[in-house]
Scaffold this motif. Structure first.
Motif, PDB file in Angstrom:
ATOM      1  N   PRO A  37       0.833  -1.195   0.000  1.00  0.00           N
ATOM      2  CA  PRO A  37       0.000   0.000   0.000  1.00  0.00           C
ATOM      3  C   PRO A  37       0.872   1.251   0.000  1.00  0.00           C
ATOM      4  N   TYR A  38       0.388   2.272  -0.689  1.00  0.00           N
ATOM      5  CA  TYR A  38       1.124   3.524  -0.789  1.00  0.00           C
ATOM      6  C   TYR A  38       0.577   4.551   0.179  1.00  0.00           C
ATOM      7  N   ALA A  39       1.430   5.111   1.013  1.00  0.00           N
ATOM      8  CA  ALA A  39       1.052   6.225   1.874  1.00  0.00           C
ATOM      9  C   ALA A  39       1.466   7.507   1.180  1.00  0.00           C
ATOM     10  N   PRO A  40       0.617   8.543   1.172  1.00  0.00           N
ATOM     11  CA  PRO A  40       1.021   9.793   0.542  1.00  0.00           C
ATOM     12  C   PRO A  40       2.361  10.250   1.094  1.00  0.00           C
ATOM     13  N   PRO A  41       3.273  10.737   0.251  1.00  0.00           N
ATOM     14  CA  PRO A  41       4.628  11.021   0.698  1.00  0.00           C
ATOM     15  C   PRO A  41       4.703  12.122   1.734  1.00  0.00           C
ATOM     16  N   ALA A  42       5.585  11.941   2.717  1.00  0.00           N
ATOM     17  CA  ALA A  42       5.839  12.996   3.691  1.00  0.00           C
ATOM     18  C   ALA A  42       6.516  14.153   2.981  1.00  0.00           C
ATOM     19  N   THR A  43       6.456  15.344   3.579  1.00  0.00           N
ATOM     20  CA  THR A  43       6.924  16.530   2.877  1.00  0.00           C
ATOM     21  C   THR A  43       8.359  16.896   3.215  1.00  0.00           C
ATOM     22  N   GLU A  44       8.931  16.334   4.270  1.00  0.00           N
ATOM     23  CA  GLU A  44      10.258  16.746   4.675  1.00  0.00           C
ATOM     24  C   GLU A  44      11.311  16.195   3.725  1.00  0.00           C
ATOM     25  N   SER A  45      12.157  17.057   3.192  1.00  0.00           N
ATOM     26  CA  SER A  45      13.274  16.618   2.365  1.00  0.00           C
ATOM     27  C   SER A  45      14.262  17.757   2.220  1.00  0.00           C
ATOM     28  N   SER A  46      15.537  17.471   2.446  1.00  0.00           N
ATOM     29  CA  SER A  46      16.560  18.494   2.293  1.00  0.00           C
ATOM     30  C   SER A  46      17.339  18.315   0.998  1.00  0.00           C
ATOM     31  N   SER A  47      16.996  17.276   0.243  1.00  0.00           N
ATOM     32  CA  SER A  47      17.715  17.005  -0.988  1.00  0.00           C
ATOM     33  C   SER A  47      17.388  18.051  -2.044  1.00  0.00           C
ATOM     34  N   PRO A  48      18.409  18.620  -2.730  1.00  0.00           N
ATOM     35  CA  PRO A  48      18.147  19.608  -3.777  1.00  0.00           C
ATOM     36  C   PRO A  48      17.216  19.091  -4.862  1.00  0.00           C
ATOM     37  N   ALA A  49      17.258  17.791  -5.141  1.00  0.00           N
ATOM     38  CA  ALA A  49      16.414  17.227  -6.192  1.00  0.00           C
ATOM     39  C   ALA A  49      14.946  17.248  -5.813  1.00  0.00           C
ATOM     40  N   HIS A  50      14.678  17.414  -4.511  1.00  0.00           N
ATOM     41  CA  HIS A  50      13.302  17.370  -4.046  1.00  0.00           C
ATOM     42  C   HIS A  50      12.789  18.735  -3.619  1.00  0.00           C
ATOM     43  N   ARG A  51      13.513  19.796  -3.906  1.00  0.00           N
ATOM     44  CA  ARG A  51      13.059  21.121  -3.513  1.00  0.00           C
ATOM     45  C   ARG A  51      11.867  21.535  -4.358  1.00  0.00           C
ATOM     46  N   HIS A  52      10.876  22.144  -3.696  1.00  0.00           N
ATOM     47  CA  HIS A  52       9.675  22.558  -4.405  1.00  0.00           C
ATOM     48  C   HIS A  52       9.856  23.941  -5.008  1.00  0.00           C
ATOM     49  N   GLU A  53       9.142  24.181  -6.075  1.00  0.00           N
ATOM     50  CA  GLU A  53       9.158  25.461  -6.732  1.00  0.00           C
ATOM     51  C   GLU A  53       7.741  26.003  -6.806  1.00  0.00           C
ATOM     52  N   LYS A  55       4.530  28.928  -5.953  1.00  0.00           N
ATOM     53  CA  LYS A  55       3.895  29.582  -4.831  1.00  0.00           C
ATOM     54  C   LYS A  55       3.427  28.568  -3.801  1.00  0.00           C
ATOM     55  N   TYR A  56       3.794  28.784  -2.543  1.00  0.00           N
ATOM     56  CA  TYR A  56       3.299  27.916  -1.479  1.00  0.00           C
ATOM     57  C   TYR A  56       3.521  28.601  -0.137  1.00  0.00           C
ATOM     58  N   LEU A  57       2.921  28.061   0.896  1.00  0.00           N
ATOM     59  CA  LEU A  57       3.014  28.590   2.253  1.00  0.00           C
ATOM     60  C   LEU A  57       3.831  27.644   3.116  1.00  0.00           C
ATOM     61  N   ALA A  58       4.253  28.133   4.268  1.00  0.00           N
ATOM     62  CA  ALA A  58       4.937  27.276   5.234  1.00  0.00           C
ATOM     63  C   ALA A  58       3.951  26.250   5.787  1.00  0.00           C
ATOM     64  N   ARG A  59       4.487  25.194   6.359  1.00  0.00           N
ATOM     65  CA  ARG A  59       3.628  24.152   6.916  1.00  0.00           C
ATOM     66  C   ARG A  59       2.827  24.691   8.096  1.00  0.00           C
ATOM     67  N   SER A  60       1.534  24.363   8.124  1.00  0.00           N
ATOM     68  CA  SER A  60       0.666  24.747   9.236  1.00  0.00           C
ATOM     69  C   SER A  60      -0.559  23.856   9.231  1.00  0.00           C
ATOM     70  N   ARG A  61      -0.967  23.428  10.408  1.00  0.00           N
ATOM     71  CA  ARG A  61      -2.123  22.532  10.532  1.00  0.00           C
ATOM     72  C   ARG A  61      -3.405  23.224  10.062  1.00  0.00           C
ATOM     73  N   PRO A  62      -4.233  22.556   9.256  1.00  0.00           N
ATOM     74  CA  PRO A  62      -5.512  23.142   8.861  1.00  0.00           C
ATOM     75  C   PRO A  62      -6.515  23.080  10.010  1.00  0.00           C
ATOM     76  N   ALA A 105       1.533  16.752   2.974  1.00  0.00           N
ATOM     77  CA  ALA A 105       1.560  18.208   2.922  1.00  0.00           C
ATOM     78  C   ALA A 105       0.323  18.798   3.581  1.00  0.00           C
ATOM     79  N   SER A 106       0.514  19.888   4.294  1.00  0.00           N
ATOM     80  CA  SER A 106      -0.633  20.614   4.824  1.00  0.00           C
ATOM     81  C   SER A 106      -1.190  21.495   3.715  1.00  0.00           C
ATOM     82  N   PRO A 107      -2.473  21.834   3.755  1.00  0.00           N
ATOM     83  CA  PRO A 107      -3.053  22.666   2.690  1.00  0.00           C
ATOM     84  C   PRO A 107      -2.344  24.018   2.567  1.00  0.00           C
ATOM     85  N   GLY A 108      -1.809  24.290   1.394  1.00  0.00           N
ATOM     86  CA  GLY A 108      -1.047  25.509   1.153  1.00  0.00           C
ATOM     87  C   GLY A 108       0.441  25.273   1.117  1.00  0.00           C
ATOM     88  N   GLU A 109       0.889  24.181   1.716  1.00  0.00           N
ATOM     89  CA  GLU A 109       2.297  23.808   1.685  1.00  0.00           C
ATOM     90  C   GLU A 109       2.616  23.175   0.335  1.00  0.00           C
TER      91      GLU A 109
END
Length: 206
Positions: A37-53, A55-62, A105-109
């Protein structure tokens, strides 16, 4: 982060269907025997290949989901992957409640945020009963614990047969901030106590 080896996995989501107290309605089909089974991927990553580009917001609980067009004003509860490899559903006794996959990911992240809700319960319609009325270009908001409201624009509203559910497209991580609103849809099959399809709203951060 983008799809890697995890892309071949399948997320299974179980939610009560509502027309029978013992019913269950799944958002996605069972994983093939050779696939975990696949779990939606966690958002934490420091790898340059995984940096997001983009518009987005910082992580925050909805805290609340606001969809004025269909009169949704609902609080959130955290959802997690259970021991069976399935996403635990929001409590069925509360018809005005939505859940989000709290390890994703939290909504907006940056990434894909998964928000699930019941279409009905054993006794009444539920929070996503009118989700199918939404259309491309409609907007909704997610109030967040940091005091901000993330506004989203709907890209499409699509129904998928559960036997052909596009797990990669729905749950795959994205470079921008996107949201998926998911509920049960189609006909209710009393024999198998399941709905035949899922409704998915695809949206991006405005």
């Amino acid at each position: 982060m983008f799809w890697s080896a995890v892309a071949v996995m399948v997320l299974m989501v179980t939610l009560p269907g509502g027309r029978d107290e013992a019913s269950e309605a799944r958002f996605a089909p069972h994983a093939p025997p050779a696939v975990e089974p696949y779990a939606p991927p966690a958002t934490e990553s420091s790898s340059p290949a995984h940096r997001h580009e983009g518009k987005y917001l910082a992580r925050s609980r909805p805290t609340r989901l606001l969809i004025p067009k269909i009169s949704v004003d609902a609080p959130f509860t955290d959802l997690a992957i259970g021991s069976t490899g399935q996403l635990t559903p929001p409590p069925a006794h509360d018809t005005n409640l939505v859940g989000w996959y709290a390890k994703g990911a939290s909504p907006g992240e940056a990434g894909t945020s998964i928000i699930a809700g019941h279409v009905d319960t054993a006794t009444s319609a539920a929070v996503f009963a009118n989700l199918s009325e939404l259309e491309k270009g409609d907007r909704f908001q997610v109030a967040r614990a940091d005091g901000r409201r993330a506004s989203f624009v709907i890209d499409s509203v699509e129904m998928f047969d559960k036997d052909n559910f596009p797990s990669r497209r729905v749950y795959g991580d994205t470079p921008g901030a996107q949201v998926r609103l998911i509920t049960c849809a189609g006909d209710y099959d009393r024999q198998v106590r399941d709905y035949t399809a899922n409704l998915v709203v695809f949206a991006h951060l405005a």
